[in-house]
Motif scaffolding. Structure first.
Motif: not given
Length: 323
Positions: A225, A227, A266-267, A269-270, A273-274, A280, A296, A302, A322
């Motif tokens: 991911l 961004s 983002i951190i 919820n990522s 999606w991963l 990330i 984090s 992570y 992750c």
């Protein structure tokens, strides 16, 4: 006497014509407009006029001007120059004035009406970092799965398209809340011949982690991911340069009270999606590194956290992995 008088008039006319013509020479225009931009406190004065002239002459590289310093602009070219320099005097970013900009060796179309965020030089370093990570993700020969990337806040599409240009097996899915950004990203992907591996959607990541109007397949998980989210604290927006404050998309700038509103979302919820072991890569304000590390750690999702510097030696990126 009459012949002498006619000769004088001819010399005067020729002198005036030559003077008028020399005023349209590239060398003179660079000197004249650099001075005028400087007098009006326009940043990067010489660079601005050189980019404007290059655009008008259809040149891809500013260095080409060195061999064309004596070239005379046509009346039409000179008129276009006056229009564009007037926009720059109003502090419109040169990227919007000329309608395009180079990023990682790719020429991207830019849009100011409505405005789409302009990619910065330091963001090329984000692409470099992400590209190195993608190399580790490339499946072994014979694998049916190609590596995939998810971008939040695609802007002009610069990051995703730069990554696609470097990795012919990579596929990118990107979202942005600004419809103009998604439209521009799609256009850039088509112009660069990368549309078959890129997907851009109008969607917003809400504070609760929900992405509206975006429904990837339930089984779809991404390997990386990336961004460049809005990370400027709200109170600092009004103090930005006129080029930024007046013209750029504030949605792409305003990161909330401390600048980490979207970064935290983002951190947190990522991971959903991963894939396990996915990366990330985020661009940030260097003042936020400690806060982001705490976020984090609080997530517990992570296995790795590191800070990377940009081309100016500033702590500009965080990389998470992750579990």
């Amino acid at each position: 006497m009459i012949l002498w008088y006619r000769a004088m008039l001819s010399r005067i006319h020729t002198s005036a014509l030559n003077r008028h013509t020399s005023e349209k020479a590239v060398k003179h225009l660079i000197q004249c407009w650099t001075k005028k931009f400087d007098e009006n406190q326009v940043p990067e004065a010489e660079s601005s006029i050189k980019h404007i002239i290059c655009s008008i002459l259809g040149l891809r590289n500013v260095s080409r001007l060195d061999t064309m310093r004596n070239q005379i602009l046509t009346d039409d070219e000179y008129h276009r120059l006056l229009v564009n320099t007037e926009l720059r005097l109003k502090r419109m970013p040169v990227q919007y004035v000329i309608g395009e900009w180079d990023f990682c060796g790719l020429t991207m179309k830019m849009s100011h009406s409505p405005s789409v965020f302009i990619p910065r030089p330091e963001t090329e370093d984000l692409v470099t970092i992400a590209s190195e990570l993608v190399q580790h993700l490339t499946p072994e020969e014979g694998s049916l799965r190609d590596p995939s990337c998810f971008e939040i806040g695609c802007g002009s599409g610069a990051i995703s398209l730069a990554l696609l240009s470097k990795h012919d097996k990579l596929r990118c899915t990107a979202i942005d809340a600004n419809p103009a950004a998604v439209s521009l990203s799609r256009l850039n992907s088509e112009l660069l011949g990368l549309a078959d591996r890129a997907s851009f959607s109008i969607a917003k990541l809400e504070d609760d982690g929900v992405i509206h109007v975006f429904s990837p397949a339930d089984s779809q998980k991404f390997d990386i991911l990336v961004s460049n989210p809005p990370y400027i604290p709200t109170a600092e927006i009004s103090g930005l340069q006129p080029e930024v404050f007046r013209y750029e998309d504030h949605l792409a700038l305003d990161g909330g009270p401390d600048g980490t509103r979207l970064i935290e979302t983002i951190i947190r919820n990522s991971p959903k999606w991963l894939r396990g072991g996915a990366f990330i890569v985020l661009e940030i304000d260097p003042r936020q590194t400690k806060m982001i590390q705490l976020i984090s750690q609080d997530c517990g999702s992570y296995a790795g956290f590191s800070v990377r510097k940009d081309c100016f030696g500033v702590d500009r990126f965080v990389v998470l992995r992750c579990k």
